[in-house]
Design a protein around this motif. Structure first.
Motif, mmCIF file in Angstrom:
data_model
loop_
_atom_site.group_PDB
_atom_site.id
_atom_site.type_symbol
_atom_site.label_atom_id
_atom_site.label_comp_id
_atom_site.label_asym_id
_atom_site.label_seq_id
_atom_site.Cartn_x
_atom_site.Cartn_y
_atom_site.Cartn_z
ATOM 1 N N LEU A 5 -16.199 -10.523 27.498
ATOM 2 C CA LEU A 5 -14.913 -9.768 27.275
ATOM 3 C C LEU A 5 -14.172 -10.150 28.643
ATOM 4 C CD1 LEU A 5 -15.873 -6.221 25.998
ATOM 5 C CD2 LEU A 5 -14.621 -8.118 24.679
ATOM 6 N N ALA A 6 -13.653 -11.372 28.707
ATOM 7 C CA ALA A 6 -13.010 -12.047 30.082
ATOM 8 C C ALA A 6 -11.493 -11.539 30.261
ATOM 9 C CB ALA A 6 -13.291 -13.380 30.303
ATOM 10 N N VAL A 7 -10.821 -11.105 29.019
ATOM 11 C CA VAL A 7 -9.556 -10.522 29.335
ATOM 12 C C VAL A 7 -9.274 -9.692 29.954
ATOM 13 C CG1 VAL A 7 -7.558 -10.455 27.674
ATOM 14 C CG2 VAL A 7 -9.311 -11.591 27.022
ATOM 15 N N ARG A 8 -8.340 -9.708 30.901
ATOM 16 C CA ARG A 8 -7.923 -8.471 31.719
ATOM 17 C C ARG A 8 -6.834 -7.693 31.512
ATOM 18 N NH1 ARG A 8 -9.585 -8.013 36.832
ATOM 19 N NH2 ARG A 8 -7.505 -7.992 37.424
ATOM 20 N N TYR A 9 -6.609 -6.591 31.712
ATOM 21 C CA TYR A 9 -5.432 -6.036 31.769
ATOM 22 C C TYR A 9 -4.386 -6.143 32.745
ATOM 23 C CZ TYR A 9 -7.516 -2.553 28.569
ATOM 24 O OH TYR A 9 -8.007 -1.760 27.517
ATOM 25 N N ASP A 10 -3.140 -5.971 32.562
ATOM 26 C CA ASP A 10 -2.527 -6.491 33.810
ATOM 27 C C ASP A 10 -2.436 -5.644 34.996
ATOM 28 O OD1 ASP A 10 0.005 -4.088 33.390
ATOM 29 O OD2 ASP A 10 -0.798 -4.318 31.633
ATOM 30 N N ARG A 11 -2.043 -6.033 36.072
ATOM 31 C CA ARG A 11 -2.102 -5.470 37.332
ATOM 32 C C ARG A 11 -1.580 -4.158 37.396
ATOM 33 N NH1 ARG A 11 -4.080 -6.838 41.955
ATOM 34 N NH2 ARG A 11 -3.122 -6.250 43.846
ATOM 35 N N THR A 12 -0.346 -3.879 36.796
ATOM 36 C CA THR A 12 0.211 -2.384 36.813
ATOM 37 C C THR A 12 -0.823 -1.395 36.161
ATOM 38 O OG1 THR A 12 2.616 -3.366 37.069
ATOM 39 C CG2 THR A 12 2.235 -1.075 36.198
ATOM 40 N N THR A 13 -1.249 -2.110 34.880
ATOM 41 C CA THR A 13 -2.099 -1.073 34.090
ATOM 42 C C THR A 13 -3.361 -0.563 34.796
ATOM 43 O OG1 THR A 13 -1.325 -1.961 31.941
ATOM 44 C CG2 THR A 13 -3.476 -0.911 32.043
ATOM 45 N N ILE A 14 -3.890 -1.754 35.770
ATOM 46 C CA ILE A 14 -4.919 -1.527 36.498
ATOM 47 C C ILE A 14 -4.655 -0.365 37.629
ATOM 48 C CG2 ILE A 14 -6.468 -2.675 37.951
ATOM 49 C CD1 ILE A 14 -6.592 -5.006 35.962
ATOM 50 N N ILE A 15 -3.846 -0.792 38.181
ATOM 51 C CA ILE A 15 -3.187 0.120 39.539
ATOM 52 C C ILE A 15 -3.084 1.548 38.906
ATOM 53 C CG2 ILE A 15 -1.338 0.544 41.202
ATOM 54 C CD1 ILE A 15 -1.361 -2.466 41.554
ATOM 55 N N LEU A 16 -2.244 1.749 37.983
ATOM 56 C CA LEU A 16 -2.058 3.235 37.187
ATOM 57 C C LEU A 16 -3.417 3.587 36.782
ATOM 58 C CD1 LEU A 16 1.089 2.485 35.111
ATOM 59 C CD2 LEU A 16 1.032 3.541 37.378
ATOM 60 N N HIS A 17 -4.214 3.198 36.253
ATOM 61 C CA HIS A 17 -5.766 3.649 35.844
ATOM 62 C C HIS A 17 -6.376 4.014 37.053
ATOM 63 C CE1 HIS A 17 -10.023 3.307 35.179
ATOM 64 N NE2 HIS A 17 -9.647 3.734 34.019
ATOM 65 N N TRP A 18 -6.500 3.190 38.155
ATOM 66 C CA TRP A 18 -7.353 3.690 39.092
ATOM 67 C C TRP A 18 -6.450 4.792 40.148
ATOM 68 C CZ3 TRP A 18 -12.056 3.416 38.739
ATOM 69 C CH2 TRP A 18 -12.603 2.358 38.149
ATOM 70 N N LEU A 19 -5.154 4.566 40.435
ATOM 71 C CA LEU A 19 -4.378 5.710 40.935
ATOM 72 C C LEU A 19 -4.563 7.172 40.407
ATOM 73 C CD1 LEU A 19 -2.415 6.240 43.220
ATOM 74 C CD2 LEU A 19 -0.786 5.361 41.709
ATOM 75 N N THR A 20 -4.554 7.007 38.897
ATOM 76 C CA THR A 20 -4.706 8.337 38.192
ATOM 77 C C THR A 20 -6.204 8.639 38.297
ATOM 78 O OG1 THR A 20 -3.170 7.484 36.412
ATOM 79 C CG2 THR A 20 -4.848 9.372 35.797
ATOM 80 N N ALA A 21 -7.050 8.076 38.289
ATOM 81 C CA ALA A 21 -8.759 8.399 38.403
ATOM 82 C C ALA A 21 -8.673 9.066 39.892
ATOM 83 C CB ALA A 21 -9.527 7.199 38.385
ATOM 84 N N VAL A 22 -8.211 8.505 40.968
ATOM 85 C CA VAL A 22 -8.095 8.738 42.402
ATOM 86 C C VAL A 22 -7.392 10.242 42.817
ATOM 87 C CG1 VAL A 22 -7.657 8.509 44.939
ATOM 88 C CG2 VAL A 22 -8.832 6.693 43.329
ATOM 89 N N VAL A 149 -14.482 14.656 30.431
ATOM 90 C CA VAL A 149 -14.262 13.514 29.557
ATOM 91 C C VAL A 149 -14.409 12.198 30.297
ATOM 92 C CG1 VAL A 149 -12.373 12.688 27.624
ATOM 93 C CG2 VAL A 149 -13.148 15.219 27.748
ATOM 94 N N ALA A 150 -13.713 12.288 31.632
ATOM 95 C CA ALA A 150 -13.519 11.339 32.352
ATOM 96 C C ALA A 150 -14.917 10.549 32.647
ATOM 97 C CB ALA A 150 -12.731 11.463 33.516
ATOM 98 N N GLY A 151 -15.875 11.564 32.979
ATOM 99 C CA GLY A 151 -17.208 11.303 33.110
ATOM 100 C C GLY A 151 -17.761 10.548 31.972
ATOM 101 N N PHE A 152 -17.861 11.030 30.885
ATOM 102 C CA PHE A 152 -18.151 10.193 29.573
ATOM 103 C C PHE A 152 -17.564 9.083 29.542
ATOM 104 C CE2 PHE A 152 -17.528 9.488 25.054
ATOM 105 C CZ PHE A 152 -18.728 9.516 24.692
ATOM 106 N N HIS A 153 -16.198 8.696 29.630
ATOM 107 C CA HIS A 153 -15.465 7.605 29.811
ATOM 108 C C HIS A 153 -16.213 6.622 30.900
ATOM 109 C CE1 HIS A 153 -12.197 4.831 30.028
ATOM 110 N NE2 HIS A 153 -11.958 5.158 31.235
ATOM 111 N N ALA A 154 -16.487 7.212 31.960
ATOM 112 C CA ALA A 154 -17.107 6.402 32.980
ATOM 113 C C ALA A 154 -18.540 5.889 32.769
ATOM 114 C CB ALA A 154 -17.280 6.973 34.495
ATOM 115 N N ALA A 155 -19.491 6.867 31.983
ATOM 116 C CA ALA A 155 -20.664 6.385 31.580
ATOM 117 C C ALA A 155 -20.704 5.416 30.528
ATOM 118 C CB ALA A 155 -21.229 7.825 31.300
ATOM 119 N N ALA A 156 -19.644 5.495 29.755
ATOM 120 C CA ALA A 156 -19.703 4.637 28.578
ATOM 121 C C ALA A 156 -19.352 3.171 29.279
ATOM 122 C CB ALA A 156 -18.449 4.800 27.789
ATOM 123 N N ALA A 157 -18.632 3.148 30.331
ATOM 124 C CA ALA A 157 -18.177 1.896 30.901
ATOM 125 C C ALA A 157 -19.331 1.237 31.756
ATOM 126 C CB ALA A 157 -17.026 1.922 32.039
#
Length: 177
Positions: A5-22, A149-157
């Protein structure tokens, strides 16, 4: 199960994901610990004021994130098929729903209490003071649910990365340009 799975999300999506998580992790930590500070102290006011203003910031980011995801974000092919895909999709919708509920309850709580933000600005106190405890309780319950749920999400990753070795985590990895 080994996929590439080499395809990546766009930079904005990635930043929003990690900003939300933090922000979610930081807000949860403050919510769990701020009441241990001396009551009615300047430091407690600063910490709770930071919690409230960061919560409003997270609300703005979440609204933008949902807008971005539905209009401009890169959609990627599913990493799994069948039941695993359905579970992953349900988990994402559950996370978004819980975030909306948690943030909404936090905002309601801030206005029910009429928070004094940094001793500079006081939110208008709306609603009935008797709502303070139940709304706080539901906000805490929703925030804890987000973490679970976020812990479950992270564990799946992590399972994808370390067990199935399918390079899934690279889809959401922050990288320098």
């Amino acid at each position: 199960m080994t996929l590439a799975l080499a395809v990546r999300y766009d930079r904005t999506t990635i930043i929003l994901h990690w900003l939300t998580a933090v922000l979610v992790a930081g807000l949860w930590f403050v919510g769990q610990t701020a009441d241990y500070l001396p009551e009615d102290s300047l430091i407690q006011n600063i910490v709770w004021s930071s919690h409230v203003t960061t919560g409003f910031t997270l609300a703005t980011i979440l609204i933008f994130r949902i807008f971005w995801r539905s209009t401009s974000g890169v959609g990627l092919p599913a990493a799994d098929s069948g039941a695993l895909h359905a579970l992953a999709k349900a988990t994402h919708y559950l996370l978004y729903g819980l975030l909306v509920i948690t943030i909404s309850l936090g905002i309601a709580n801030a206005f029910i209490r009429g928070y004094d933000l940094f001793h500079l600005f006081k939110l208008p106190q709306l609603g009935v003071k008797d709502w303070k405890k139940p709304v706080t309780h539901w906000h805490e319950l929703a925030a804890n649910s987000v973490l679970i749920v976020a812990g479950f999400h992270a564990a799946a990753a992590l399972v994808h990365h370390y067990v199935w070795r399918d390079n899934l985590i690279s889809r959401m990895a922050l990288r320098a340009r």
